[in-house]
Each structure stands twice: as structure tokens, then as C-alpha cells.
Write a protein that holds these residues in place. Structure first.
Motif, PDB file in Angstrom:
ATOM      1  N   GLY A  43       0.622  -1.280  -0.035  1.00 47.14           N
ATOM      2  CA  GLY A  43      -0.071   0.085   0.060  1.00 47.14           C
ATOM      3  C   GLY A  43       0.663   1.202   0.038  1.00 47.14           C
ATOM      4  N   PHE A  44       2.109   1.275  -0.026  1.00 44.33           N
ATOM      5  CA  PHE A  44       2.919   2.388  -0.197  1.00 44.33           C
ATOM      6  C   PHE A  44       2.841   3.218  -1.348  1.00 44.33           C
ATOM      7  N   PRO A  45       2.359   4.507  -1.202  1.00 45.24           N
ATOM      8  CA  PRO A  45       1.741   5.289  -2.322  1.00 45.24           C
ATOM      9  C   PRO A  45       2.641   5.999  -3.356  1.00 45.24           C
ATOM     10  N   PRO A  92      13.883  13.085   4.855  1.00 49.97           N
ATOM     11  CA  PRO A  92      14.735  14.383   5.255  1.00 49.97           C
ATOM     12  C   PRO A  92      14.981  14.386   6.756  1.00 49.97           C
ATOM     13  N   ASN A  93      16.262  14.725   7.164  1.00 50.85           N
ATOM     14  CA  ASN A  93      16.841  14.962   8.314  1.00 50.85           C
ATOM     15  C   ASN A  93      16.533  14.035   9.538  1.00 50.85           C
ATOM     16  N   GLU A  94      15.469  14.313  10.280  1.00 56.82           N
ATOM     17  CA  GLU A  94      15.012  13.352  11.472  1.00 56.82           C
ATOM     18  C   GLU A  94      14.153  12.093  10.871  1.00 56.82           C
ATOM     19  N   VAL A  95      13.679  12.205   9.803  1.00 57.54           N
ATOM     20  CA  VAL A  95      13.135  11.007   9.083  1.00 57.54           C
ATOM     21  C   VAL A  95      14.008   9.765   9.047  1.00 57.54           C
ATOM     22  N   VAL A  96      13.939   8.770   9.527  1.00 53.23           N
ATOM     23  CA  VAL A  96      14.913   7.933   9.326  1.00 53.23           C
ATOM     24  C   VAL A  96      14.671   6.879   7.817  1.00 53.23           C
ATOM     25  N   VAL A  97      13.456   6.586   7.585  1.00 53.47           N
ATOM     26  CA  VAL A  97      13.182   5.924   6.407  1.00 53.47           C
ATOM     27  C   VAL A  97      11.579   5.889   6.230  1.00 53.47           C
ATOM     28  N   HIS A  98      11.231   5.519   4.946  1.00 54.72           N
ATOM     29  CA  HIS A  98       9.776   5.141   4.674  1.00 54.72           C
ATOM     30  C   HIS A  98       8.853   6.718   4.558  1.00 54.72           C
ATOM     31  N   GLY A  99       9.647   7.720   4.398  1.00 50.25           N
ATOM     32  CA  GLY A  99       8.877   8.949   4.240  1.00 50.25           C
ATOM     33  C   GLY A  99       8.262   9.278   2.956  1.00 50.25           C
ATOM     34  N   PHE A 100       7.253   9.975   2.960  1.00 53.42           N
ATOM     35  CA  PHE A 100       6.731  10.347   1.608  1.00 53.42           C
ATOM     36  C   PHE A 100       7.245  11.577   1.053  1.00 53.42           C
ATOM     37  N   PRO A 101       7.094  11.513  -0.204  1.00 54.71           N
ATOM     38  CA  PRO A 101       7.324  12.797  -0.722  1.00 54.71           C
ATOM     39  C   PRO A 101       6.523  13.788  -0.625  1.00 54.71           C
ATOM     40  N   VAL A 130      13.009   5.287  17.600  1.00 59.69           N
ATOM     41  CA  VAL A 130      12.392   5.778  16.692  1.00 59.69           C
ATOM     42  C   VAL A 130      10.837   5.781  16.809  1.00 59.69           C
ATOM     43  N   VAL A 131      10.059   6.520  16.239  1.00 60.91           N
ATOM     44  CA  VAL A 131       8.601   6.554  16.180  1.00 60.91           C
ATOM     45  C   VAL A 131       7.900   6.480  14.828  1.00 60.91           C
ATOM     46  N   GLN A 132       6.744   6.065  14.926  1.00 64.21           N
ATOM     47  CA  GLN A 132       6.066   5.761  13.420  1.00 64.21           C
ATOM     48  C   GLN A 132       5.289   7.164  13.084  1.00 64.21           C
ATOM     49  N   GLY A 133       5.010   7.703  12.288  1.00 60.78           N
ATOM     50  CA  GLY A 133       4.108   8.748  12.067  1.00 60.78           C
ATOM     51  C   GLY A 133       2.869   8.220  11.795  1.00 60.78           C
ATOM     52  N   GLY A 149       1.279   5.991   9.099  1.00 67.55           N
ATOM     53  CA  GLY A 149       1.474   4.690   8.968  1.00 67.55           C
ATOM     54  C   GLY A 149       2.548   4.087   8.547  1.00 67.55           C
ATOM     55  N   TRP A 150       3.363   4.942   7.893  1.00 66.03           N
ATOM     56  CA  TRP A 150       4.781   4.769   7.299  1.00 66.03           C
ATOM     57  C   TRP A 150       5.900   5.216   7.674  1.00 66.03           C
ATOM     58  N   THR A 151       5.771   6.850   7.985  1.00 63.29           N
ATOM     59  CA  THR A 151       7.133   7.610   8.183  1.00 63.29           C
ATOM     60  C   THR A 151       7.629   7.030   9.546  1.00 63.29           C
ATOM     61  N   ILE A 152       8.811   6.916   9.484  1.00 60.14           N
ATOM     62  CA  ILE A 152       9.691   6.589  10.777  1.00 60.14           C
ATOM     63  C   ILE A 152      10.623   7.678  11.165  1.00 60.14           C
ATOM     64  N   LYS A 153      10.534   8.239  12.316  1.00 57.86           N
ATOM     65  CA  LYS A 153      11.597   9.264  12.730  1.00 57.86           C
ATOM     66  C   LYS A 153      12.290   8.966  13.942  1.00 57.86           C
ATOM     67  N   THR A 154      13.091   9.684  14.293  1.00 56.06           N
ATOM     68  CA  THR A 154      13.849   9.478  15.282  1.00 56.06           C
ATOM     69  C   THR A 154      13.085  10.240  16.583  1.00 56.06           C
TER      70      THR A 154
END
Ligand code: MG
Ligand code: MG
Length: 270
Positions: free
Chosen positions: A66-68, A75-84, A215-218, A221-226
Motif C-alpha cells: 500500500g505504499f503510495p 529528510p533530516n530526522e526522518v529515518v526511512v519510509h517518508g512520503f514525498p 524511533v517513532v512511527q508517524g 502509518g509509514w514515516t519513521i522518525k527519530t
């Protein structure tokens, strides 16, 4: 997701995964031509999707569980799986871009953390150490070693530099599936885990934090941040074991060439 048997690849399969991985590398280089302060990352996502489809492949992440989007943009504090996003990049940002493609039935997967304009010395060091973690991991991918040796080399190098390793997300086998066995954590114990042997193909992808490892999840449901909102970086190669040692099938060479021709950017790692 990673349970089950490891599929060891033939030389023919490894060459197909190399083609996929090189297309990922060239896609990253297309992005590297454009990255600058003021640009929005939805633009980069469209650019990547068009480039991948123009080369007869499909973006591996789009629609995956389901990743869109075609790219993970972190960027920056986002670890992985951020949305454009439509937010413009800012001078001093670091930007991790993860890209995967499916070409001729095989996946390639690679990630690179870019500097947007001039970045701080602290961020430069984070990028350099994270890239070194990846290379030290690849160096341990030797027949006779175990995957724990790879994990330990990454963890050791990050922690000696005063950084921390994200534990919730791991590297993985790559082949006919984007994520297949075995899992490859970026922390671990030497001498433990899956034996390394010819035909093993894995994505090694250390996620290294400047602050604490948590880390925490946004809410998307995807964005992982520190958790502490300090910066995080990631470099990833798809790597095959051939003739007893690891060989990266993806490359950063095209990215570096593109960055040298982009007046807004500098090559930070190397
Ligand atoms: Mg990836
Ligand atoms: Mg991966």
C-alpha cells in the motif's frame, strides 16, 4: 515477512539483479542532477517514476503493502519510509532517498543520503560514518563468515563514532521478491546467524542516528522518525556473494558524477 528458506542465486540471476540495481543507481543519478534548495520532493518522485518506466521497469515501492509513491523520501530526522511532499527542500537539509525497481522479474534496491546545498560539519560526519558502516558491512560479507559478522561490523563502527543504530528495521535478501530471507540487522554478534556463501544476495542498509537509537512511527502509518528528532542517515547497496566475497551490484558512481555537475551540491562521502 522474512520467514522461510533463503534462495541462493545462480550467476545468471545475479546478473539480472545487477541490471535492476544499476537502473536504481541511474535513477538516483537523475535525482542528483536536480536536488537543490527550493525543490519539492514530489517532483523527484515523478521524475523517478518516469525514468524507471522509460527503462522498461516498474517502481518497486509503489503499491508495495500500500505504499503510495515510487520513492521513500526521508529528510533530516526522518529515518526511512517518508512520503514525498510539496514542502521545498531547505539549504542544510540531508535527504535520504530509497529507490527500488523491478526489471525482468528481479528487484534492485539502493538508498543514498544527499546533502541539500551546504550542510553542517556534524551532518557531513554522520553521512561519512554511515557510508563507512555500509562499506564495512560489505567487507564482512565473506564465505566462512556469518551475517552476524556483517551486523557487528556496522554496529561497531557506528557506536565507536558516537552514533546509534536503528534496530526496528533491517536489511534483507533481494531477488524475485523485494524483501526475502534472510533478515540482516545492523546490530548483532560476530559468529552468529546465517553462514555467508556464494549466491547469497542481500540489501545492506544501515540506518544510523546522530542521537539516540529510538524511533517513532508517524500517523500516516509509514514515516519513521527519530524519537529525539535528531538527524538520521542511510546508505544501501544490493550486494551479491560471488567467488567467496561480497560485490555491490548497485553503485554510487553515477550519483557522484551527477553531483559534481550540480552546482548546488557537493559530494560528501568518498
Ligand atoms: Mg531500499
Ligand atoms: Mg532495502
Amino acid at each position: 515477512m522474512h520467514a522461510g528458506m533463503i534462495h541462493y542465486k545462480t550467476i545468471e540471476e545475479i546478473e539480472l539483479i545487477r541490471e535492476s540495481s544499476l537502473l536504481v543507481a541511474k535513477t538516483h543519478a537523475e535525482l542528483a542532477k536536480h536536488i537543490r534548495p527550493g525543490l519539492d520532493t514530489l517532483y523527484l518522485d515523478r521524475l523517478a517514476e518516469t525514468f524507471i518506466r522509460d527503462h522498461g521497469a516498474s517502481p518497486a515501492f509503489k503499491g508495495y503493502q500500500g505504499f503510495p509513491y515510487s520513492l521513500c523520501i526521508s529528510p533530516n530526522e526522518v529515518v526511512v519510509h517518508g512520503f514525498p511532499s510539496a514542502d521545498p527542500l531547505k539549504e542544510g537539509d540531508i535527504l535520504s532517498i530509497d529507490c527500488g525497481v523491478l526489471l525482468n522479474g528481479y528487484y534492485g534496491d539502493s538508498a543514498y543520503t544527499f546533502a541539500v546545498g551546504e550542510i553542517s560539519e556534524a551532518k557531513k560526519r554522520l553521512l561519512q560514518i554511515t557510508h563507512q558502516c555500509l562499506m564495512k558491512g560489505i567487507d564482512q560479507l565473506l564465505a566462512g563468515n556469518r551475517l552476524g559478522d556483517v551486523s557487528w561490523a556496522i554496529q561497531q563502527h557506528a557506536e565507536q563514532a558516537g552514533y546509534t543504530v536503528v534496530r526496528e528495521l533491517v536489511g534483507h535478501g533481494v531477488g524475485r521478491m523485494l524483501h526475502e530471507p534472510p533478515e540482516l540487522p545492523n546490530y548483532g554478534k560476530p559468529g552468529r546467524g546465517t553462514p555467508v556463501q556464494d549466491g547469497l544476495v542481500v540489501a545492506i542498509e544501515p540506518m544510523i542516528n546522530m542521537g539516540r537509537r529510538f524511533v517513532v512511527q508517524g500517523r500516516d502509518g509509514w514515516t519513521i522518525k527519530t524519537a529525539d528528532r535528531k538527524p538520521s542517515a542511510q546508505y544501501e547497496h544490493t550486494v551479491a556473494v560471488m567467488d567467496g566475497k561480497g560485490e555491490a551490484l548497485s553503485t554510487f558512481a553515477y550519483i557522484e558524477e551527477a553531483l559534481r555537475n550540480n552546482k548546488h551540491n557537493t559530494v560528501i562521502i568518498r
